[in-house]
Design a protein around this motif. Structure first.
Motif, PDB file in Angstrom:
ATOM      1  N   LEU A  55       0.862  -1.181   0.000  1.00  0.00           N
ATOM      2  CA  LEU A  55       0.000   0.000   0.000  1.00  0.00           C
ATOM      3  C   LEU A  55       0.901   1.235   0.000  1.00  0.00           C
ATOM      4  O   LEU A  55       1.625   1.508   0.966  1.00  0.00           O
ATOM      5  CB  LEU A  55      -0.923  -0.002   1.219  1.00  0.00           C
ATOM      6  N   ILE A 110      -8.296  -0.927  -2.720  1.00  0.00           N
ATOM      7  CA  ILE A 110      -7.425  -1.753  -1.878  1.00  0.00           C
ATOM      8  C   ILE A 110      -8.073  -3.104  -1.598  1.00  0.00           C
ATOM      9  O   ILE A 110      -7.412  -4.159  -1.668  1.00  0.00           O
ATOM     10  CB  ILE A 110      -7.105  -1.015  -0.566  1.00  0.00           C
ATOM     11  N   LEU A 128       0.155  -7.026   4.904  1.00  0.00           N
ATOM     12  CA  LEU A 128       0.163  -5.689   4.317  1.00  0.00           C
ATOM     13  C   LEU A 128       1.503  -5.018   4.587  1.00  0.00           C
ATOM     14  O   LEU A 128       2.048  -5.105   5.690  1.00  0.00           O
ATOM     15  CB  LEU A 128      -0.961  -4.841   4.912  1.00  0.00           C
ATOM     16  N   GLY A 130       2.800  -1.200   4.194  1.00  0.00           N
ATOM     17  CA  GLY A 130       2.390   0.158   3.862  1.00  0.00           C
ATOM     18  C   GLY A 130       3.451   1.172   4.220  1.00  0.00           C
ATOM     19  O   GLY A 130       4.211   0.983   5.175  1.00  0.00           O
ATOM     20  N   ALA A 138      -3.426   0.686   5.748  1.00  0.00           N
ATOM     21  CA  ALA A 138      -3.286  -0.705   6.180  1.00  0.00           C
ATOM     22  C   ALA A 138      -3.908  -0.907   7.560  1.00  0.00           C
ATOM     23  O   ALA A 138      -4.612  -1.893   7.805  1.00  0.00           O
ATOM     24  CB  ALA A 138      -1.808  -1.095   6.198  1.00  0.00           C
ATOM     25  N   GLY A 142      -7.126  -3.300   7.898  1.00  0.00           N
ATOM     26  CA  GLY A 142      -6.581  -4.607   8.242  1.00  0.00           C
ATOM     27  C   GLY A 142      -7.648  -5.658   8.464  1.00  0.00           C
ATOM     28  O   GLY A 142      -7.551  -6.791   7.978  1.00  0.00           O
ATOM     29  N   SER A 147      -6.331  -9.461   7.169  1.00  0.00           N
ATOM     30  CA  SER A 147      -4.880  -9.594   7.109  1.00  0.00           C
ATOM     31  C   SER A 147      -4.340 -10.138   8.423  1.00  0.00           C
ATOM     32  O   SER A 147      -4.852  -9.830   9.501  1.00  0.00           O
ATOM     33  CB  SER A 147      -4.232  -8.249   6.794  1.00  0.00           C
ATOM     34  N   ALA A 150       1.211  -6.936   9.396  1.00  0.00           N
ATOM     35  CA  ALA A 150       1.485  -5.742   8.600  1.00  0.00           C
ATOM     36  C   ALA A 150       2.858  -5.189   8.932  1.00  0.00           C
ATOM     37  O   ALA A 150       3.354  -5.330  10.053  1.00  0.00           O
ATOM     38  CB  ALA A 150       0.430  -4.673   8.841  1.00  0.00           C
TER      39      ALA A 150
END
Length: 597
Positions: A55, A110, A128, A130, A138, A142, A147, A150
């Motif tokens: 991202l 996204i 993710l 970001g 993110a 999330g 997800s 991250a």
């Protein structure tokens, strides 16, 4: 079907699915009106059941980090991790978003990117990665993306504070470009010529991810900028919500985001992020059977159709072919990039130029040269590719592709280092039908001059220095200590030395460094004149490249070259930032392309 047979079938499908190989550009995909780049697991690795969705930050920061995403994607592919990076609607190579677009427009893109990545990779778990505003998105999405983890790099913790930072950042960029106050974008959230949609800016202003009440993912790596207390506070807040938090210093952040031309990739940070992501694969399993990517569906907009593609040996270069929805006219324009700017160009200018040309019947190809943005480096090429002869191979590959599509004749165009490359390619490749060279710094690179040092010096013309000397704003900046007098004096000295070389005796000039370069340049122009290749030189008034033009030809030396024209764009900077400057350039480029029909 027996369980063992199912596993065998999965293996067969994985073997049939595409794999990434070193030196190969990522696979372009299209969805939700945007372009993504999918990097499968490497051919040597077992596909992991995690996949990484990148991202991006917004604006100038996105330009600076574009190459960073590719480097991380290629590194994690070796660990069997597939990934996808893409442009938000209205940015980069994506279609323009509706005028009323808001942050929800980006959020929906996204979510669709997450679904696309899962389908292509067969991965059950999504991680993710970001940067800047992308890290904030993110954290917001999330849970919606389901997800597992991250990586939050330089996260925007407070949207209100971020917009204030952008305002200061924008001022510094504009001053670096030499833009006067009346040439700058006022009353909008903007940086480096990119304007954030008003409703997006309104939504960003209210972001405060240090107040999240629900845990967005179970694990996170927070890459914290030096001296940024909010980054550390976010890590502590996520930990209080129950997340397993790892932290890392963002060494090299300022060098990365200061200028895409001078950006240095933070290798220690890349190593740390890749190591952390690879650690997630150890607890996971093998990916399910992945979908076989087909060729990306074209993106269709107002009067244009675009095809993201790979070309060249080993599919090493990523580009976009843009053409009209109706009948084709004129020559095909090969748009050559500037410095390390991604193919969309400074302030997205190259994307908009390509679509303008298509609306008038002109086909164009824009692409990332090797080791720029989304195209990996060429084997045995130097790390610094600007003003390098190795980039001529990239232009030849692009011309080969266009010829294979029956899209000759070909007109080359670029700005600054792209203008230099367009001219050099025209000299070396007889397939060139014409050249439009915008603000070229030089036509022959001095091998004794360091490219890095020249770029850091950022010289201006003597006329520009003269105008600034009498500008009251210059005295205010001088008193505030914002002007590097030593560097400015050095730049003025270089320009004076070049002017003295022009008026030096002819015999002395031939034996001087400037004299040899001048002689070689004149020989190149004579060659293009003999071949009848039209050359259009376009300059912003007062551009530093005019100093070199005077050095090479004097004030009237171009009069004998009947294939050469010179056009001036008033009230413009080197990057053609003002809208009227972009419009003037596009009109000249269109006229040149239509002449070659």
């Amino acid at each position: 079907m027996l369980r063992g047979d199912t596993r065998q079938n999965d293996r067969e499908q994985h073997d049939a699915a595409p794999r990434w190989r070193a030196g190969e550009a990522a696979l372009p995909v299209t969805f939700a009106g945007t372009v993504g780049l999918y990097t499968p697991a490497a051919a040597s690795a077992t596909p992991s059941d995690i996949a990484v969705l990148f991202l991006s930050p917004w604006g100038f920061e996105e330009m600076c980090t574009r190459k960073l995403w590719r480097l991380i994607a290629e590194r994690v592919a070796v660990h069997g991790v597939a990934s996808l990076r893409f442009d938000y609607p209205g940015t980069g190579d994506a279609l323009d978003a509706p005028e009323e677009q808001c942050l929800e427009t980006w959020s929906q893109a996204i979510l669709e990117a997450g679904r696309t990545l899962r389908r292509l990779s067969g991965a059950a778990r999504l991680v993710l990665v970001g940067h800047g505003l992308g890290a904030t998105l993110a954290a917001r999405l999330g849970n919606a993306l389901d997800s597992e983890a991250a990586v939050l790099m330089a996260p925007v913790v407070s949207g209100r504070f971020y917009l204030r930072e952008l305002s200061a950042w924008s001022k510094m960029v504009d001053e670096g470009l030499g833009l006067r106050s009346e040439q700058r974008i006022a009353g909008r959230v903007a940086v480096a010529g990119l304007v954030m949609p008003e409703k997006v800016a309104e939504a960003v202003k209210g972001l405060a991810i240090d107040r999240l009440e629900v845990l967005p993912f179970a694990k996170a790596l927070v890459v914290e900028r030096p001296g940024r207390e909010k980054d550390a506070a976010l890590a502590a807040h996520l930990s209080s919500l129950g997340a397993d938090i790892a932290r890392m210093d963002y060494a090299g952040y300022d060098d990365l985001v200061s200028n895409p031309t001078l950006a240095h990739q933070p290798q220690a940070v890349i190593d740390g992020v890749v190591h952390w992501l690879a650690g997630l694969t150890k607890a996971g399993g093998r990916a399910r059977a992945a979908a076989e990517p087909t060729g990306p569906a074209p993106l269709t907009g107002d009067g244009f159709v675009e095809e993201p593609l790979r070309f060249g040996e080993n599919n090493r270069l990523f580009g976009t072919l843009c053409g009209p929805q109706g009948q084709r006219h004129g020559a095909t324009v090969l748009l050559l990039g500037t410095a390390y700017d991604r193919q969309a160009g400074w302030a997205r200018g190259t994307t908009e130029t390509a679509r303008y040309l298509a609306q008038h019947g002109i086909v164009s190809l824009r692409f990332d040269a090797a080791n720029v943005a989304d195209s990996p480096p060429a084997p045995d090429a130097p790390e610094q590719v600007q003003y390098s002869e190795t980039q001529l191979a990239d232009v030849r590959a692009a011309m080969d592709f266009l010829v294979s599509r029956n899209l000759a004749p070909i007109l080359l165009s670029g700005r600054c280092s792209g203008a230099y490359l367009a001219f050099r390619a025209a000299v070396t490749d007889e397939r060139t039908a014409g050249v439009v060279s915008v603000n070229p710094f030089t036509f022959r690179w001095d091998p004794d001059m360091s490219v890095d040092e020249a770029l850091r010096a950022n010289p201006r013309s003597l006329d520009d220095y003269r105008q600034r000397a009498f500008d009251p704003a210059t005295f205010r900046r001088l008193l505030a200590g914002e002007i590097d007098l030593r560097r400015a004096a050095g730049n003025v000295g270089v320009q004076i030395a070049r002017r003295l070389a022009v008026i030096a005796p002819r015999t002395l000039g031939r034996f001087s460094r400037f004299g040899r370069l001048r002689g070689d340049t004149q020989a190149d122009f004579r060659l293009l004149a003999k071949r009848g290749v039209p050359v259009l030189l376009v300059y912003s008034e007062g551009d530093v490249g005019l100093e070199r033009l005077k050095l090479d030809f004097g004030r009237s030396g171009l009069d004998s070259y009947h294939n050469v024209e010179v056009e001036m764009i008033p009230d413009a900077d080197h990057n053609l930032s003002p809208p009227h400057a972009q419009a003037a350039y596009r009109a000249l480029l269109l006229k040149a392309a239509l002449k070659l029909a």
